[in-house]
Design a protein around this motif. Structure first.
Motif, mmCIF file in Angstrom:
data_model
loop_
_atom_site.group_PDB
_atom_site.id
_atom_site.type_symbol
_atom_site.label_atom_id
_atom_site.label_comp_id
_atom_site.label_asym_id
_atom_site.label_seq_id
_atom_site.Cartn_x
_atom_site.Cartn_y
_atom_site.Cartn_z
ATOM 1 N N SER A 36 0.817 -1.220 0.000
ATOM 2 C CA SER A 36 0.000 0.000 0.000
ATOM 3 C C SER A 36 0.846 1.265 0.000
ATOM 4 O O SER A 36 1.815 1.376 0.749
ATOM 5 C CB SER A 36 -0.922 0.022 1.217
ATOM 6 O OG SER A 36 -1.679 1.210 1.260
ATOM 7 N N LYS A 41 -8.314 4.452 4.289
ATOM 8 C CA LYS A 41 -9.258 3.874 3.339
ATOM 9 C C LYS A 41 -8.624 3.637 1.975
ATOM 10 O O LYS A 41 -7.920 4.474 1.437
ATOM 11 C CB LYS A 41 -10.458 4.817 3.179
ATOM 12 C CG LYS A 41 -11.557 4.246 2.288
ATOM 13 C CD LYS A 41 -12.730 5.203 2.187
ATOM 14 C CE LYS A 41 -13.807 4.627 1.270
ATOM 15 N NZ LYS A 41 -14.966 5.539 1.135
ATOM 16 N N LYS A 42 -8.911 2.462 1.431
ATOM 17 C CA LYS A 42 -8.391 2.093 0.108
ATOM 18 C C LYS A 42 -9.129 2.879 -0.967
ATOM 19 O O LYS A 42 -10.351 2.888 -1.023
ATOM 20 C CB LYS A 42 -8.580 0.590 -0.098
ATOM 21 C CG LYS A 42 -8.120 0.073 -1.444
ATOM 22 C CD LYS A 42 -8.253 -1.439 -1.532
ATOM 23 C CE LYS A 42 -9.718 -1.852 -1.466
ATOM 24 N NZ LYS A 42 -9.886 -3.308 -1.580
ATOM 25 N N SER A 56 -3.961 4.301 -0.857
ATOM 26 C CA SER A 56 -4.881 4.621 0.237
ATOM 27 C C SER A 56 -4.999 6.126 0.427
ATOM 28 O O SER A 56 -4.228 6.909 -0.140
ATOM 29 C CB SER A 56 -4.412 3.948 1.532
ATOM 30 O OG SER A 56 -4.369 2.537 1.358
#
Length: 350
Positions: A36, A41-42, A56
């Protein structure tokens, strides 16, 4: 536009840091679940080589989630052959060190690109001679160019300054004055000066200041290698010093900067061309490498510390100790990030 470039640069630096961890983990057969850029939050993701690659919402860093490792839950271990925990401590240390190492290597390439482009260097031309100084008493004048000291060729002001500081006894300067070469002998005097961290120090000085004239360095292939290596080493050492001065109170807490400062400085650098951008990108990359090696449990250095303990004691620290230290590390890290953000906002308001 410059802020977009700055965010892209920061993302690239984070990507290479995490790529270092990812590459070493895969080399030792560790399954990487998530790669990531950013936290929280993605926003977007895709699946590739068995790993979920994602961007993210919070661009304050990134992470590689390996099987059997979870900073938010240190007890979430796995004994499978493809898990992080099943590897020997020295293998885990390599996986952890690979991230900061990638940042140092990336910084080296940035400095190498600068070396290829012909970096500017401060010329050894005198701009000011202090009253009653050894330089004035010996007859040095404004606009004099120092060619050599004691037979050693001088091409940059830094070389001149370093030679004087580390010298002993009397110096013989070869000086170019209006196209005529002169030889001037003088003896430096121990005087009080201020270093980069605004500390009072005693050092040998002759009482001259640079005129501000610069020249382009025309480096050979071997010299570009040397330039990039020297810049990477000196920058790393300077940042280690800065951290040490911060911890001992020499550098005040108000000097701590956060991601806003990083983005703003990088954005400003874009206005001065690609070489300035490369320089600040290298500086930030080295920062990421150094800071991640600090022995804070939430960082790579903290995990390296746990594995070194396991290698020495032949047993891992207890889950309770790891959990408490990791939580403490996150509290410290979030506190530093909050301090940096507070300082950033204060500077913007001013």
């Amino acid at each position: 536009m410059s802020w977009i470039v700055a965010l892209l640069v920061l993302s690239v630096l984070i990507f290479f840091h995490e790529l270092g961890h990812y590459s070493a983990a895969r080399f030792f057969g560790v399954y990487v679940e998530v790669f990531s850029i950013g936290f929280g939050k993605k926003l977007a993701s895709f699946q590739w080589i068995g790993t979920q690659w994602q961007i993210s919402a919070i661009p304050l860093g990134g992470y590689v989630k390996m099987k059997g490792q979870d900073d938010l839950d240190p007890t979430a271990i796995s004994n499978d052959n493809d898990s992080y925990n099943s590897k020997k401590p020295w293998q885990r240390i390599i996986i952890l060190f690979a991230g900061p190492l990638a940042n140092f290597v990336l910084a080296w390439f940035f400095f190498y690109a600068i070396a290829l482009g012909g970096p500017q260097s401060l010329s050894p031309v005198i701009g000011k001679v202090l009253e009653a100084s050894p330089a004035q008493q010996a007859g040095l004048k404004t606009h004099d160019k120092i060619i050599a000291i004691n037979g050693v060729t001088i091409t940059e002001w830094d070389e001149l300054s370093e030679y004087i500081k580390t010298s002993q006894g009397t110096l013989t300067l070869s000086v170019d004055r209006n196209g005529t070469q002169r030889f001037i002998t003088l003896t430096p005097r121990i005087s009080e000066a201020t270093n980069l961290f605004k500390e009072k120090i005693q050092q040998r000085m002759v009482g001259i200041a640079p005129e501000g004239v610069t020249h382009t360095l025309d480096l050979s292939f071997s010299e570009t290698i040397t330039y990039a290596s020297k810049q990477t080493y000196e920058t790393s050492f300077l940042i280690f010093q800065s951290v040490q001065k911060l911890l001992t109170g020499v550098v005040p807490a108000k000097e701590v900067g956060g991601v806003v400062s990083i983005v703003q400085i990088t954005a400003d650098a874009t206005a001065y061309g690609w070489m300035s951008l490369c320089f600040f990108a290298a500086l930030i990359s080295v920062n990421l490498g150094v800071l991640n090696l600090l022995p804070i449990p939430a960082l790579d250095g903290g995990h390296i510390m746990f594995n070194l303990y396991e290698m020495i004691r032949r047993k891992a620290p207890s889950e309770e100790v790891i959990t408490r230290l990791t939580i403490g590390g996150w509290v410290l890290l979030l506190g530093l990030m909050s301090l940096g953000l507070y300082n950033d906002i204060t500077r913007l308001m001013q």
